[in-house]
Scaffold this active site. Structure first.
Site, PDB file in Angstrom:
ATOM      1  N   HIS A 298      44.602  40.721  51.605  1.00  0.00           N
ATOM      2  CA  HIS A 298      45.410  41.787  52.209  1.00  0.00           C
ATOM      3  C   HIS A 298      44.787  42.111  53.567  1.00  0.00           C
ATOM      4  O   HIS A 298      43.638  42.558  53.626  1.00  0.00           O
ATOM      5  CB  HIS A 298      45.364  43.011  51.277  1.00  0.00           C
ATOM      6  CG  HIS A 298      46.089  44.192  51.799  1.00  0.00           C
ATOM      7  ND1 HIS A 298      47.319  44.570  51.314  1.00  0.00           N
ATOM      8  CD2 HIS A 298      45.763  45.081  52.756  1.00  0.00           C
ATOM      9  CE1 HIS A 298      47.717  45.665  51.965  1.00  0.00           C
ATOM     10  NE2 HIS A 298      46.793  45.980  52.842  1.00  0.00           N
ATOM     11  N   HIS A 341      38.968  51.302  49.348  1.00  0.00           N
ATOM     12  CA  HIS A 341      38.161  51.291  50.562  1.00  0.00           C
ATOM     13  C   HIS A 341      37.647  52.677  50.926  1.00  0.00           C
ATOM     14  O   HIS A 341      38.168  53.691  50.459  1.00  0.00           O
ATOM     15  CB  HIS A 341      38.940  50.703  51.741  1.00  0.00           C
ATOM     16  CG  HIS A 341      40.220  51.419  52.062  1.00  0.00           C
ATOM     17  ND1 HIS A 341      41.328  51.362  51.263  1.00  0.00           N
ATOM     18  CD2 HIS A 341      40.562  52.212  53.100  1.00  0.00           C
ATOM     19  CE1 HIS A 341      42.292  52.079  51.788  1.00  0.00           C
ATOM     20  NE2 HIS A 341      41.868  52.616  52.901  1.00  0.00           N
ATOM     21  N   GLU A 347      42.475  58.985  57.820  1.00  0.00           N
ATOM     22  CA  GLU A 347      43.837  58.491  57.653  1.00  0.00           C
ATOM     23  C   GLU A 347      44.761  59.603  57.165  1.00  0.00           C
ATOM     24  O   GLU A 347      44.605  60.101  56.053  1.00  0.00           O
ATOM     25  CB  GLU A 347      43.861  57.356  56.620  1.00  0.00           C
ATOM     26  CG  GLU A 347      42.890  56.219  56.912  1.00  0.00           C
ATOM     27  CD  GLU A 347      42.892  55.152  55.813  1.00  0.00           C
ATOM     28  OE1 GLU A 347      43.794  55.180  54.944  1.00  0.00           O
ATOM     29  OE2 GLU A 347      41.989  54.305  55.817  1.00  0.00           O
ATOM     30  N   TYR A 356      55.747  54.000  48.667  1.00  0.00           N
ATOM     31  CA  TYR A 356      54.661  53.265  49.327  1.00  0.00           C
ATOM     32  C   TYR A 356      53.965  52.422  48.270  1.00  0.00           C
ATOM     33  O   TYR A 356      53.754  52.883  47.144  1.00  0.00           O
ATOM     34  CB  TYR A 356      53.691  54.274  49.960  1.00  0.00           C
ATOM     35  CG  TYR A 356      52.485  53.656  50.613  1.00  0.00           C
ATOM     36  CD1 TYR A 356      52.630  52.787  51.692  1.00  0.00           C
ATOM     37  CD2 TYR A 356      51.190  53.926  50.155  1.00  0.00           C
ATOM     38  CE1 TYR A 356      51.518  52.218  52.296  1.00  0.00           C
ATOM     39  CE2 TYR A 356      50.080  53.368  50.753  1.00  0.00           C
ATOM     40  CZ  TYR A 356      50.254  52.505  51.826  1.00  0.00           C
ATOM     41  OH  TYR A 356      49.155  51.936  52.425  1.00  0.00           O
ATOM     42  N   HIS A 374      43.129  61.206  53.909  1.00  0.00           N
ATOM     43  CA  HIS A 374      41.910  60.576  53.413  1.00  0.00           C
ATOM     44  C   HIS A 374      40.929  60.592  54.583  1.00  0.00           C
ATOM     45  O   HIS A 374      40.953  59.720  55.446  1.00  0.00           O
ATOM     46  CB  HIS A 374      42.208  59.152  52.920  1.00  0.00           C
ATOM     47  CG  HIS A 374      43.236  59.110  51.827  1.00  0.00           C
ATOM     48  ND1 HIS A 374      44.245  58.185  51.773  1.00  0.00           N
ATOM     49  CD2 HIS A 374      43.413  59.922  50.765  1.00  0.00           C
ATOM     50  CE1 HIS A 374      45.004  58.424  50.705  1.00  0.00           C
ATOM     51  NE2 HIS A 374      44.519  59.468  50.086  1.00  0.00           N
ATOM     52  N   HIS A 380      39.362  55.794  48.593  1.00  0.00           N
ATOM     53  CA  HIS A 380      40.760  55.818  48.166  1.00  0.00           C
ATOM     54  C   HIS A 380      41.283  54.391  48.050  1.00  0.00           C
ATOM     55  O   HIS A 380      40.543  53.437  48.154  1.00  0.00           O
ATOM     56  CB  HIS A 380      41.603  56.679  49.106  1.00  0.00           C
ATOM     57  CG  HIS A 380      41.683  56.165  50.512  1.00  0.00           C
ATOM     58  ND1 HIS A 380      40.675  56.320  51.421  1.00  0.00           N
ATOM     59  CD2 HIS A 380      42.659  55.490  51.154  1.00  0.00           C
ATOM     60  CE1 HIS A 380      41.019  55.766  52.570  1.00  0.00           C
ATOM     61  NE2 HIS A 380      42.223  55.245  52.433  1.00  0.00           N
ATOM     62  N   HIS A 398      57.271  38.117  47.192  1.00  0.00           N
ATOM     63  CA  HIS A 398      57.829  39.413  46.806  1.00  0.00           C
ATOM     64  C   HIS A 398      58.111  40.213  48.063  1.00  0.00           C
ATOM     65  O   HIS A 398      57.271  40.301  48.952  1.00  0.00           O
ATOM     66  CB  HIS A 398      56.806  40.142  45.921  1.00  0.00           C
ATOM     67  CG  HIS A 398      57.161  41.569  45.668  1.00  0.00           C
ATOM     68  ND1 HIS A 398      58.277  41.928  44.933  1.00  0.00           N
ATOM     69  CD2 HIS A 398      56.551  42.724  46.051  1.00  0.00           C
ATOM     70  CE1 HIS A 398      58.335  43.253  44.893  1.00  0.00           C
ATOM     71  NE2 HIS A 398      57.308  43.754  45.561  1.00  0.00           N
TER      72      HIS A 398
HETATM   73  O1  LIG Z   1      46.965  53.237  51.982  1.00  0.00           O
HETATM   74  C1  LIG Z   1      46.068  53.385  52.812  1.00  0.00           C
HETATM   75  O2  LIG Z   1      44.980  53.900  52.550  1.00  0.00           O
HETATM   76  C2  LIG Z   1      46.270  52.805  54.210  1.00  0.00           C
HETATM   77  C3  LIG Z   1      45.807  51.411  54.208  1.00  0.00           C
HETATM   78  C4  LIG Z   1      46.699  50.398  54.029  1.00  0.00           C
HETATM   79  C5  LIG Z   1      46.279  49.100  53.975  1.00  0.00           C
HETATM   80  O3  LIG Z   1      47.193  48.150  53.868  1.00  0.00           O
HETATM   81  C6  LIG Z   1      44.930  48.799  54.037  1.00  0.00           C
HETATM   82  C7  LIG Z   1      44.003  49.820  54.238  1.00  0.00           C
HETATM   83  C8  LIG Z   1      44.457  51.128  54.343  1.00  0.00           C
HETATM   84  O4  LIG Z   1      43.624  52.143  54.609  1.00  0.00           O
HETATM   85 FE   LIG Z   2      43.299  53.871  53.637  1.00  0.00          FE
END
Ligand SMILES: O=C(O)Cc1cc(O)ccc1O
Ligand SMILES: [Fe+2]
Length: 443
Positions: A298, A341, A347, A356, A374, A380, A398
């Site tokens: 990703h 992460h 964020e 989402y 965040h 998160h 997908h």
């Molecule tokens: O949903 C999140 O936290 C935002 C986010 C999306 C992503 O595709 C990778 C890292 C990220 O922080």
């Molecule tokens: Fe994030």
């Protein structure tokens, strides 16, 4: 405003023409011959207009940063009475010092219904932010919920306003002309540009990133090449359109966090011609050319950057505006939703429509009009349901096309306003979405 008012605004909005391109030297005249040729400031400007420069950068900044427009108007902006302070309602500005910065993961439901007659300006509600408007650094996150068109005119000396409608279309009447912004679009009003927001529907809701720092630009594309992400030609600036009206008009200016008001005896949206690159614009987020992995893993969400406000450190944005637009996921042997992460950047996420892919949708979840924060280094990622589903999913191609989410990602933690920290619509128990992530370790 009455339904009839909305109808009129919608009729106007449907007939708009634009000038396309990002960062261009646009030019436009609403009356033939109004725009001087060959010079900016002739001894007498055409048609008895006043010539006026609006500078969005210091005069001496390098060309690639230099921003200014020349406006040819019925009255010079200088012809106005004194401004006096007025109450800002739920609008606040940086520095944000009223609460202790909070390391917790936080999520809000949409703003409550406003009182009838609430216009865009009165409907602005500040969640929080960072930096300092007097230092031209940092950003603020605002939401808005309006039920009425503005009669007054607004300008923000503190920064540019990136508006992300979530519900209800907007007609933006600016000094440079008219723009239409519907849910799924973004609009940008540069620092200092005066505008009025009319509603195309009975109510309007959405998000605003107020950027005190360097103006948003398109990110560099590096190895992606000459095309992709948000393409410059899809950004639309207005063509000149002016109001030639006499009579009292309230003009509100946001200056160093506070609102100031003056009653003019004419409309300040009286620009008959203009040229320059300090201009408002709209962009349809669905035009975003999504680039992603076609092999495995990703990618970091920087690949989804629509606009970035650079800082003095290369690659470190004051704030990035990122969109999670419909796209195909094809990664092999890959956990496809956003990964777990912790991020030095902070964020704030909002949802324009649908769902989402890292969060459970529906009541009490991440919903359109709601938002999550965040902050710096807070842990998160996918909620438990998403983790379980994505870990077991069959990895056929997908399409993620059931929503439109975005992120304001900023270099400094977002400190909340008291109204955001204590809001009834702040969800309790957000931490619970990561409960039940059982240990699976075995050796
Ligand atoms: O949903 C999140 O936290 C935002 C986010 C999306 C992503 O595709 C990778 C890292 C990220 O922080
Ligand atoms: Fe994030």
């Amino acid at each position: 405003m009455s339904g009839r008012g909305n109808e009129q605004a919608r009729k106007t909005a449907e007939a708009l023409v634009y000038s396309s391109g990002f960062g261009n030297e646009h030019s436009s005249e609403a009356v033939p011959g109004a725009l001087p040729q060959g010079r900016n400031s002739p001894q007498r400007a055409p048609l008895g207009l006043y010539a006026e420069q609006l500078s969005g950068s210091a005069f001496t900044e390098p060309r690639r940063h230099n921003r200014r427009s020349w406006l040819y108007r019925i009255r010079p902006s200088a012809a106005h009475p004194p401004f006096t302070p007025v109450a800002g309602g739920a609008l606040r500005g940086a520095p944000f010092t009223e609460t202790v910065p909070d390391p917790n993961r936080l999520r809000w439901n949409p703003l409550p219904e406003p009182a009838p007659g609430t216009d865009f300006l009165a409907g602005l509600w500040t969640l929080g932010g960072n930096g300092d408007a007097t230092q031209r650094a940092g950003m603020a996150v605002h939401l808005y919920h309006a039920t009425s068109s503005m009669d007054r005119v607004f300008s923000d000396s503190d920064g540019e306003l990136l508006i992300v409608p979530e519900r209800g279309g907007l007609l933006l009447r600016t000094e440079f002309g008219l723009l239409r912004a519907e849910p799924g679009h973004m609009a940008l009003i540069p620092r200092g540009v005066r505008f009025r927001v009319e509603l195309l529907d009975a109510t309007a809701r959405g998000y605003v990133c107020e950027n005190y720092g360097q103006p948003f630009v398109l990110p560099d594309l590096g190895p992606i090449g000459a095309n992709g992400l948000a393409n410059a030609r899809d950004f639309l600036a207005p063509v000149a359109a002016y109001e030639d009206t006499e009579g009292p008009v309230e003009v509100v200016n946001k200056f160093c966090g506070n609102l100031w008001s003056a009653t003019y005896d004419h409309s300040p949206l009286d620009v008959v011609a203009w040229h320059g690159n300090h201009v408002p614009y709209v962009y349809d987020l669905r035009r975003f050319n999504v680039i992603g992995s076609v092999s495995y893993d990703h990618p970091d969400p920087s690949i989804f950057t629509v606009l970035t406000s650079p800082s003095d450190t290369p690659g470190l944005a004051g704030v990035d505006f990122v969109v999670f637009a419909p796209r195909w996921l094809v990664g092999e042997d890959t956990f496809r939703p956003p990964y777990f992460h912790r991020n030095v950047m902070s964020e704030y996420m909002g949802l324009i429509e649908g769902a989402y892919d890292a969060k459970t949708a529906g009541e009490g979840g991440f919903v359109p009009g709601g938002g999550s924060l965040h902050n710096m280094m807070s842990a998160h990622g996918p909620d438990r349901e998403t983790f379980d589903r994505a870990s077991a999913a069959e990895l056929t191609p997908h399409k993620v096309d059931d929503g439109l989410a975005f992120m304001f990602e900023t270099r400094w933690p977002v400190t909340l306003t008291p109204q955001a920290a204590e809001a009834d619509h702040l969800q309790s128990g957000y931490d619970g979405v990561w409960q039940g992530l059982e240990r699976h370790f075995s050796r």
